[in-house]
Design an enzyme around this catalytic site. Structure first.
Site, PDB file in Angstrom:
ATOM      1  N   LYS A  83       6.091 -13.155 -12.712  1.00 27.27           N
ATOM      2  CA  LYS A  83       4.710 -12.712 -12.950  1.00 27.27           C
ATOM      3  C   LYS A  83       3.903 -13.751 -13.741  1.00 27.27           C
ATOM      4  CE  LYS A  83       4.516  -8.636 -10.951  1.00 27.27           C
ATOM      5  NZ  LYS A  83       3.437  -8.184 -10.070  1.00 27.27           N
ATOM      6  N   ASN A  92       2.400   0.078 -19.102  1.00 27.17           N
ATOM      7  CA  ASN A  92       3.339   0.873 -18.286  1.00 27.17           C
ATOM      8  C   ASN A  92       2.593   1.973 -17.530  1.00 27.17           C
ATOM      9  OD1 ASN A  92       5.174  -0.628 -19.912  1.00 27.17           O
ATOM     10  ND2 ASN A  92       6.712   0.955 -19.628  1.00 27.17           N
ATOM     11  N   LEU A  93       2.805   2.038 -16.212  1.00 28.36           N
ATOM     12  CA  LEU A  93       2.109   3.016 -15.365  1.00 28.36           C
ATOM     13  C   LEU A  93       3.089   4.079 -14.871  1.00 28.36           C
ATOM     14  CD1 LEU A  93       0.014   0.510 -13.194  1.00 28.36           C
ATOM     15  CD2 LEU A  93      -0.591   1.544 -15.397  1.00 28.36           C
ATOM     16  N   TRP A 123      18.587   6.906 -22.211  1.00 31.51           N
ATOM     17  CA  TRP A 123      19.085   5.570 -22.541  1.00 31.51           C
ATOM     18  C   TRP A 123      18.485   5.040 -23.848  1.00 31.51           C
ATOM     19  CZ3 TRP A 123      17.794   3.204 -17.067  1.00 31.51           C
ATOM     20  CH2 TRP A 123      18.637   3.797 -16.114  1.00 31.51           C
ATOM     21  N   HIS A 153      11.399   3.803 -13.506  1.00 31.60           N
ATOM     22  CA  HIS A 153      10.931   3.641 -14.883  1.00 31.60           C
ATOM     23  C   HIS A 153      11.148   4.946 -15.645  1.00 31.60           C
ATOM     24  CE1 HIS A 153       8.682   0.230 -13.058  1.00 31.60           C
ATOM     25  NE2 HIS A 153       9.015  -0.332 -14.207  1.00 31.60           N
ATOM     26  N   SER A 179       2.148  -8.135 -15.708  1.00 30.27           N
ATOM     27  CA  SER A 179       2.918  -7.002 -16.246  1.00 30.27           C
ATOM     28  C   SER A 179       2.975  -7.119 -17.764  1.00 30.27           C
ATOM     29  CB  SER A 179       4.335  -7.026 -15.683  1.00 30.27           C
ATOM     30  OG  SER A 179       5.127  -6.093 -16.363  1.00 30.27           O
ATOM     31  N   SER A 180       2.935  -5.983 -18.440  1.00 24.50           N
ATOM     32  CA  SER A 180       2.985  -6.014 -19.907  1.00 24.50           C
ATOM     33  C   SER A 180       4.288  -6.630 -20.405  1.00 24.50           C
ATOM     34  CB  SER A 180       2.819  -4.605 -20.478  1.00 24.50           C
ATOM     35  OG  SER A 180       3.844  -3.764 -19.990  1.00 24.50           O
ATOM     36  N   CYS A 181       5.334  -6.612 -19.556  1.00 26.06           N
ATOM     37  CA  CYS A 181       6.622  -7.169 -19.992  1.00 26.06           C
ATOM     38  C   CYS A 181       6.625  -8.684 -19.977  1.00 26.06           C
ATOM     39  CB  CYS A 181       7.754  -6.612 -19.138  1.00 26.06           C
ATOM     40  SG  CYS A 181       7.831  -7.311 -17.490  1.00 26.06           S
ATOM     41  N   HIS A 227       0.809  -1.230   0.000  1.00 31.38           N
ATOM     42  CA  HIS A 227       0.000   0.000   0.000  1.00 31.38           C
ATOM     43  C   HIS A 227       0.838   1.275   0.000  1.00 31.38           C
ATOM     44  CE1 HIS A 227       1.043  -0.260   4.217  1.00 31.38           C
ATOM     45  NE2 HIS A 227       0.636   0.988   4.367  1.00 31.38           N
ATOM     46  N   ARG A 228       2.149   1.141   0.141  1.00 34.14           N
ATOM     47  CA  ARG A 228       2.983   2.347   0.077  1.00 34.14           C
ATOM     48  C   ARG A 228       3.592   2.533  -1.314  1.00 34.14           C
ATOM     49  NH1 ARG A 228       6.246   2.395   5.815  1.00 34.14           N
ATOM     50  NH2 ARG A 228       4.678   3.560   6.969  1.00 34.14           N
ATOM     51  N   GLY A 229       3.412   1.567  -2.176  1.00 32.76           N
ATOM     52  CA  GLY A 229       3.936   1.677  -3.537  1.00 32.76           C
ATOM     53  C   GLY A 229       3.022   2.549  -4.393  1.00 32.76           C
ATOM     54  N   GLY A 284      -0.441   0.565  -5.181  1.00 30.33           N
ATOM     55  CA  GLY A 284      -1.168   0.289  -3.939  1.00 30.33           C
ATOM     56  C   GLY A 284      -1.677   1.567  -3.283  1.00 30.33           C
ATOM     57  N   TYR A 328      11.762 -10.817 -13.907  1.00 30.78           N
ATOM     58  CA  TYR A 328      10.497 -10.268 -13.399  1.00 30.78           C
ATOM     59  C   TYR A 328       9.319 -10.926 -14.129  1.00 30.78           C
ATOM     60  CZ  TYR A 328       7.150  -6.525 -12.177  1.00 30.78           C
ATOM     61  OH  TYR A 328       6.082  -5.795 -11.716  1.00 30.78           O
ATOM     62  N   PRO A 339      -1.469  -4.625 -16.262  1.00 22.65           N
ATOM     63  CA  PRO A 339      -1.423  -3.208 -16.615  1.00 22.65           C
ATOM     64  C   PRO A 339      -0.337  -2.915 -17.649  1.00 22.65           C
ATOM     65  CG  PRO A 339      -0.865  -3.562 -14.291  1.00 22.65           C
ATOM     66  CD  PRO A 339      -0.838  -4.895 -14.983  1.00 22.65           C
TER      67      PRO A 339
HETATM   68  O1  GFB Z   1      10.354   2.421 -18.246  1.00 25.50           O
HETATM   69  P1  GFB Z   1      11.468   1.519 -18.595  1.00 25.50           P
HETATM   70  O2  GFB Z   1      12.599   1.449 -17.645  1.00 25.50           O
HETATM   71  O3  GFB Z   1      10.906   0.090 -18.779  1.00 25.50           O
HETATM   72  O4  GFB Z   1      12.111   1.994 -19.999  1.00 25.50           O
HETATM   73  P2  GFB Z   1      10.471  -0.952 -19.923  1.00 25.50           P
HETATM   74  C1  GFB Z   1      11.330   2.281 -21.119  1.00 25.50           C
HETATM   75  C2  GFB Z   1      12.213   2.776 -22.258  1.00 25.50           C
HETATM   76  O5  GFB Z   1      12.739   4.074 -21.935  1.00 25.50           O
HETATM   77  C3  GFB Z   1      13.425   1.897 -22.593  1.00 25.50           C
HETATM   78  C4  GFB Z   1      14.120   4.116 -22.233  1.00 25.50           C
HETATM   79  O6  GFB Z   1      13.577   1.829 -23.992  1.00 25.50           O
HETATM   80  C5  GFB Z   1      14.585   2.686 -21.977  1.00 25.50           C
HETATM   81  O7  GFB Z   1      15.828   2.435 -22.613  1.00 25.50           O
HETATM   82  N1  GFB Z   1      14.798   5.134 -21.409  1.00 25.50           N
HETATM   83  C6  GFB Z   1      15.447   6.234 -21.863  1.00 25.50           C
HETATM   84  C7  GFB Z   1      14.916   5.129 -20.071  1.00 25.50           C
HETATM   85  N2  GFB Z   1      16.004   6.906 -20.867  1.00 25.50           N
HETATM   86  C8  GFB Z   1      15.685   6.257 -19.726  1.00 25.50           C
HETATM   87  C9  GFB Z   1      15.983   6.486 -18.344  1.00 25.50           C
HETATM   88  O8  GFB Z   1      16.645   7.440 -17.953  1.00 25.50           O
HETATM   89  N3  GFB Z   1      15.456   5.590 -17.456  1.00 25.50           N
HETATM   90  C10 GFB Z   1      14.700   4.518 -17.844  1.00 25.50           C
HETATM   91  N4  GFB Z   1      14.212   3.700 -16.914  1.00 25.50           N
HETATM   92  N5  GFB Z   1      14.421   4.270 -19.147  1.00 25.50           N
HETATM   93  C11 GFB Z   1      10.061  -2.375 -17.845  1.00 25.50           C
HETATM   94  C12 GFB Z   1      10.497  -3.702 -17.295  1.00 25.50           C
HETATM   95  O9  GFB Z   1      10.496  -2.292 -19.127  1.00 25.50           O
HETATM   96  O10 GFB Z   1       8.662  -2.260 -17.882  1.00 25.50           O
HETATM   97  C13 GFB Z   1       9.823  -3.979 -16.016  1.00 25.50           C
HETATM   98  O11 GFB Z   1      11.899  -3.724 -17.167  1.00 25.50           O
HETATM   99  C14 GFB Z   1       8.365  -3.586 -15.964  1.00 25.50           C
HETATM  100  O12 GFB Z   1       9.954  -5.346 -15.775  1.00 25.50           O
HETATM  101  C15 GFB Z   1       8.048  -2.289 -16.681  1.00 25.50           C
HETATM  102  O13 GFB Z   1       7.584  -4.599 -16.485  1.00 25.50           O
HETATM  103  C16 GFB Z   1       6.570  -2.062 -16.871  1.00 25.50           C
HETATM  104  O14 GFB Z   1       9.100  -0.623 -20.413  1.00 25.50           O
HETATM  105  O15 GFB Z   1      11.483  -1.105 -20.984  1.00 25.50           O
END
Ligand code: GFB
Length: 317
Positions: A145, A170-171, A207, A184, A112-114, A16-18, A21, A141, A168
């Site tokens: 899931k 991506n949130l 990235w 994220h 998870s969508s992943c 519930h702190r995430g 939640g 992960y 869900p």
């Molecule tokens: O949100 P994200 O980390 O998760 O990255 P995923 C989404 C896209 O953003 C990737 C790019 O193509 C990253 O390379 N990106 C660009 C960045 N700059 C950045 C940055 O500074 N930080 C981050 N985080 N990304 C996750 C899964 O995948 O999705 C988890 O790893 C989870 O398991 C989540 O399911 C919903 O969408 O790629």
């Protein structure tokens, strides 16, 4: 499909702190007359089966919305596969088995969508699960899931338990993890642009290539969708929580950069992974139930930025 009213129920929101939640708890407090149960990580370690079962015996949850999980962005997932697989599996197994043992009326598990194959027809339908190899950056992960999703289905098939899985897209939003390295993409970009503006840094490094496409839903919309499905969805099949806007990471970065008002240069570090090139979920099933998200991406990003800035003020940063 049988309906399950939350009215007067003892509803336990794990985690519930995430981000998810806490959004669910906010809505339960305003819109639903429930007896809300919560417990912090410090009070109860969900990887400990005996402690978890003791908690069930004392608190007697009737409905569980299981949000507790170890989550993170693409780099966190890639660098800690052992923890992402084992902690999520342990927490999920303990909560799901205990829910069955103590005759919980309904359990809502989050997928998870992943967890769909790396190469999937887009938008990704529920039937794509287990039809191909997983994206390596989030394989650990995803495996946890997928296993927990199947366990919920098996409990329904074998023991007639009303356990469902919601998947869900991506949130993002209030309560997200704003760590630039572990969060994220949306929370990480907000942190990077705000800090670069404050520090007058001439360059922000993002990235991958900026080309991947992601579908986003604001967390308050997701919470409303999860509560709607808790009351109205009961099936062996998992269901996508989708219907958000799909944009490239580059387009997303431009919007966040403008909202923050950062004037410097943006470069993409292609030594960092892209992950799945496109992740957009098919929302046909949830749309049939009359649900769609309400917050536009630009409004949701503004709300998230406001939250981040107020949070900084509160912490005196
Ligand atoms: O949100 P994200 O980390 O998760 O990255 P995923 C989404 C896209 O953003 C990737 C790019 O193509 C990253 O390379 N990106 C660009 C960045 N700059 C950045 C940055 O500074 N930080 C981050 N985080 N990304 C996750 C899964 O995948 O999705 C988890 O790893 C989870 O398991 C989540 O399911 C919903 O969408 O790629």
């Amino acid at each position: 499909m049988s309906k399950k009213s939350l009215h007067n129920k003892r509803v336990w929101v794990t985690g519930h702190r995430g981000m998810v939640g806490s959004a669910i708890c906010r809505q339960l407090a305003v819109n639903h007359d429930v007896n809300l149960l919560t417990v912090t990580h410090k009070e109860l370690d969900l990887t400990d089966l005996a402690a978890t079962q003791e908690w069930f015996e004392e608190n007697k949850p009737e409905i569980i919305i299981h949000c507790a999980a170890k989550v993170g962005g693409i780099e966190a997932n890639k660098n800690q596969p052992v923890e992402f697989l084992s902690e999520n599996l342990a927490i999920g197994l303990n909560v799901i088995h205990s829910a069955a043992k103590y005759n919980v009326e309904k359990l809502v598990n989050l997928g998870s969508s992943c967890f769909y194959p790396k190469v999937s027809a887009q938008p990704i339908s529920e039937t794509s699960l287990l039809t191909g190899s997983l994206e390596p950056t989030n394989e650990a992960y995803a495996l946890a899931k997928i296993t927990l999703t199947k366990l919920c289905s098996f409990y329904r098939a074998q023991y007639n338990k009303d356990f469902i899985t919601i998947v869900p897209t991506n949130l993002y939003g209030e309560g997200d993890n704003f760590d630039a390295n572990h969060g994220h993409v949306i929370s990480a970009l907000i942190t990077k642009f705000v800090e670069a503006k404050q520090d007058n840094t001439g360059k922000v490094e993002l990235w991958g290539t900026g080309k991947p496409l992601r579908e986003f839903i604001y967390v308050d919309d997701a919470a409303a969708g999860i509560l709607m499905l808790t009351e109205n969805y009961s099936s062996l099949e998992h269901i996508n929580l989708s219907g958000g806007e799909t944009v490239s990471i580059k387009e997303l970065a431009v919007v966040i950069q403008e909202l923050v008002g950062y004037q410097g240069e943006v470069v993409f570090d292609t030594s960092k992974p892209d992950g799945m090139m496109k992740k957009s979920l098919d929302n046909s099933a949830i749309a049939k139930l009359g649900w769609q998200p309400e917050t536009s991406l630009v409004n949701g990003l503004q709300l998230t930025l406001n939250y981040y800035q107020q949070r900084d003020e509160n912490y005196g940063i």
